[in-house]
Write an enzyme that holds these catalytic residues in place. Structure first.
Site, mmCIF file in Angstrom:
data_model
loop_
_atom_site.group_PDB
_atom_site.id
_atom_site.type_symbol
_atom_site.label_atom_id
_atom_site.label_comp_id
_atom_site.label_asym_id
_atom_site.label_seq_id
_atom_site.Cartn_x
_atom_site.Cartn_y
_atom_site.Cartn_z
ATOM 1 C CE LYS A 120 -13.084 -3.378 10.652
ATOM 2 N NZ LYS A 120 -11.701 -2.939 10.488
ATOM 3 C CE LYS A 139 -16.572 -3.695 3.539
ATOM 4 N NZ LYS A 139 -16.055 -2.752 4.515
ATOM 5 C CE LYS A 170 -7.382 -5.235 3.827
ATOM 6 N NZ LYS A 170 -6.974 -4.088 4.631
HETATM 7 P P1 TYM Z 1 -9.037 -0.735 4.609
HETATM 8 O O1 TYM Z 1 -7.653 -1.180 4.937
HETATM 9 O O2 TYM Z 1 -10.175 -1.542 5.138
HETATM 10 O O3 TYM Z 1 -9.214 -0.650 3.036
HETATM 11 C C1 TYM Z 1 -8.282 0.049 2.215
HETATM 12 C C2 TYM Z 1 -9.024 0.781 1.118
HETATM 13 O O4 TYM Z 1 -9.787 -0.155 0.329
HETATM 14 C C3 TYM Z 1 -11.133 0.282 0.237
HETATM 15 N N1 TYM Z 1 -12.011 -0.910 0.186
HETATM 16 C C4 TYM Z 1 -12.901 -1.133 -0.773
HETATM 17 N N2 TYM Z 1 -13.251 -0.427 -1.871
HETATM 18 C C5 TYM Z 1 -14.197 -0.941 -2.683
HETATM 19 N N3 TYM Z 1 -14.829 -2.139 -2.423
HETATM 20 C C6 TYM Z 1 -14.514 -2.880 -1.341
HETATM 21 N N4 TYM Z 1 -15.113 -4.046 -1.106
HETATM 22 C C7 TYM Z 1 -13.516 -2.374 -0.451
HETATM 23 N N5 TYM Z 1 -12.971 -2.845 0.701
HETATM 24 C C8 TYM Z 1 -12.053 -1.934 1.075
HETATM 25 C C9 TYM Z 1 -11.378 1.077 1.511
HETATM 26 O O5 TYM Z 1 -12.473 1.960 1.358
HETATM 27 C C10 TYM Z 1 -10.054 1.801 1.668
HETATM 28 O O6 TYM Z 1 -10.037 2.957 0.864
HETATM 29 N N6 TYM Z 1 -9.877 3.118 7.690
HETATM 30 C C11 TYM Z 1 -9.216 2.719 6.466
HETATM 31 C C12 TYM Z 1 -7.721 2.935 6.477
HETATM 32 C C13 TYM Z 1 -7.288 4.312 6.852
HETATM 33 C C14 TYM Z 1 -7.370 5.476 6.060
HETATM 34 C C15 TYM Z 1 -6.787 6.519 6.838
HETATM 35 C C16 TYM Z 1 -7.882 5.732 4.794
HETATM 36 C C17 TYM Z 1 -6.685 4.664 8.019
HETATM 37 N N7 TYM Z 1 -6.399 5.983 8.012
HETATM 38 C C18 TYM Z 1 -6.732 7.832 6.350
HETATM 39 C C19 TYM Z 1 -7.804 7.060 4.318
HETATM 40 C C20 TYM Z 1 -7.237 8.086 5.095
HETATM 41 C C21 TYM Z 1 -9.469 1.237 6.248
HETATM 42 O O7 TYM Z 1 -9.775 0.494 7.155
HETATM 43 O O8 TYM Z 1 -9.227 0.806 4.991
#
Ligand code: TYM
Length: 345
Positions: free
Chosen positions: A114, A206, A209
């Site tokens: 990032k 991947k 967004k």
């Molecule tokens: P974020 O907002 O990027 O994504 C949310 C969830 O979607 C999953 N994900 C995917 N799974 C499969 N294939 C993909 N291409 C894909 N893109 C995203 C992510 O793995 C996630 O589960 N750091 C986290 C948010 C967070 C969090 C937490 C998660 C903050 N605090 C505590 C669990 C526990 C994040 O950026 O997810």
């Protein structure tokens, strides 16, 4: 020491919720409601680690909340809220910033991706993002965390932080009557055929967004026409589908579409290949369009309806935040006692 099983997970309100978020995370959130108490958080404080337009952040926070509910999360039986409404996340993150080591954060691949080349110009928040993530989970002493594959390293860091806190403060933890460990070591739940959904344009990237091409992803708010167009245009190779898993290994685009099909239809990739092995992509893609439209169409439509109702969405978040705080605050008070902070009683 055994901890009560509790599920926690979060999604960033940064726009364009897509099929990866849905299959990698949100479908798991929905399923776990049957067996566990669950807390699902819209992590707005994580979102601002990179610049967010304030009005967009508000809109996206409501949109993720609407997606949770439209996908089948019950905010009455479980807890749905946005992170900034519960102060324990920020408070515990500070303590964890003092527990985590710089060397640990330096290893985080997501920060490197990032921050890119201009690392000096990345926010400090982006660097300490994993401490806040550990705080999200551990403020509730949650034991299970459903996430996509890309969050695995952050979950390992959360376990390291929990372990080091338990070790560093072991005497105080025992003295305050919490046994040998105050925090559980949270376990990731990363399962099924779509833990890493890839871009529809490039099977080595991947689905994300932030990818500029909207054709790389299926957004949860896409209508039937958009879903059909994107799947028809998805990159493939000229060979028919293989009949076994081994045949998918050198073919990332085929592997991705088969994984998406399997996850949407609650099957394994082997099941899908049993039905489609030897078929041309044109036929397979038509079946995938029908399946994706049938599964995602109603969710997108419900999301668009719910997101208009600000009063309802905001009341869900406020109610969830109140119930989340009721769990997190006593835990945070215990952390303050363990660390040795004098506090108002
Ligand atoms: P974020 O907002 O990027 O994504 C949310 C969830 O979607 C999953 N994900 C995917 N799974 C499969 N294939 C993909 N291409 C894909 N893109 C995203 C992510 O793995 C996630 O589960 N750091 C986290 C948010 C967070 C969090 C937490 C998660 C903050 N605090 C505590 C669990 C526990 C994040 O950026 O997810």
């Amino acid at each position: 020491m055994s901890f009560k099983q509790l599920v926690f997970s979060g999604v960033q309100p940064t726009g364009n919720l897509h099929l990866g978020n849905y299959l990698g995370a949100i479908t798991k959130f929905v399923a776990l409601q049957e067996t566990h108490d669950c807390i699902y958080c819209v992590v707005d404080m994580h979102a601002i680690t990179v610049w967010q337009d304030p009005a967009e952040l508000t809109r996206n926070t409501r949109e993720v909340t609407a997606a949770f509910i439209a996908a089948g999360i019950d905010p009455k039986k479980h807890i749905v809220f946005n992170q900034s409404q519960v102060t324990a996340h920020a408070e515990l993150a500070w303590v964890f910033n003092c527990v985590a080591r710089i060397g640990w954060l330096n290893r985080m691949t997501q920060f490197k991706e990032k921050a890119g080349k201009d690392r000096e110009n990345a926010s400090v928040g982006l660097y300490v993002y994993p401490s806040l993530m550990a705080a999200d989970i551990l403020a509730y002493r949650a034991t299970h965390v459903p996430v996509g594959e890309d969050q695995k390293q952050h979950l390992e860091l959360s376990r390291d932080i929990a372990q080091k806190f338990n070790n560093d403060f072991g005497d105080a933890i025992r003295a305050h009557g919490f046994g040998d460990a105050f925090f559980p070591l949270p376990e990731p739940i990363i399962q099924g055929p779509a833990t890493r959904v890839m871009s529809l344009r490039d099977g080595s990237k991947k689905m994300s967004k932030s990818e500029p091409s909207d054709y790389s992803r299926i957004n949860l708010t896409d209508d039937a026409d958009a879903i059909a167009q994107k799947i028809r245009k998805a990159k493939t190779d000229p060979e028919p589908l293989p009949s076994d898993l081994k045949g998918l290994e050198p073919r990332p685009e085929a592997d991705n579409l088969v994984g998406i099909f399997a996850a949407l239809d609650n099957k394994t990739k082997a099941d899908v290949l049993r039905d489609f092995g030897g078929a041309q992509f044109s036929g397979f893609k038509s079946a995938l369009v029908d399946l994706a439209v049938a599964k995602l169409g109603p969710i997108g439509a419900e999301m668009k309806k719910l997101v208009q109702d600000h009063a309802y969405i905001d009341s869900v978040l406020a109610d969830g935040a109140q119930r989340a705080a009721a769990i997190a605050e006593p835990n945070m008070n215990a952390v303050k006692d363990i660390v040795g902070f004098v506090r108002r009683k």
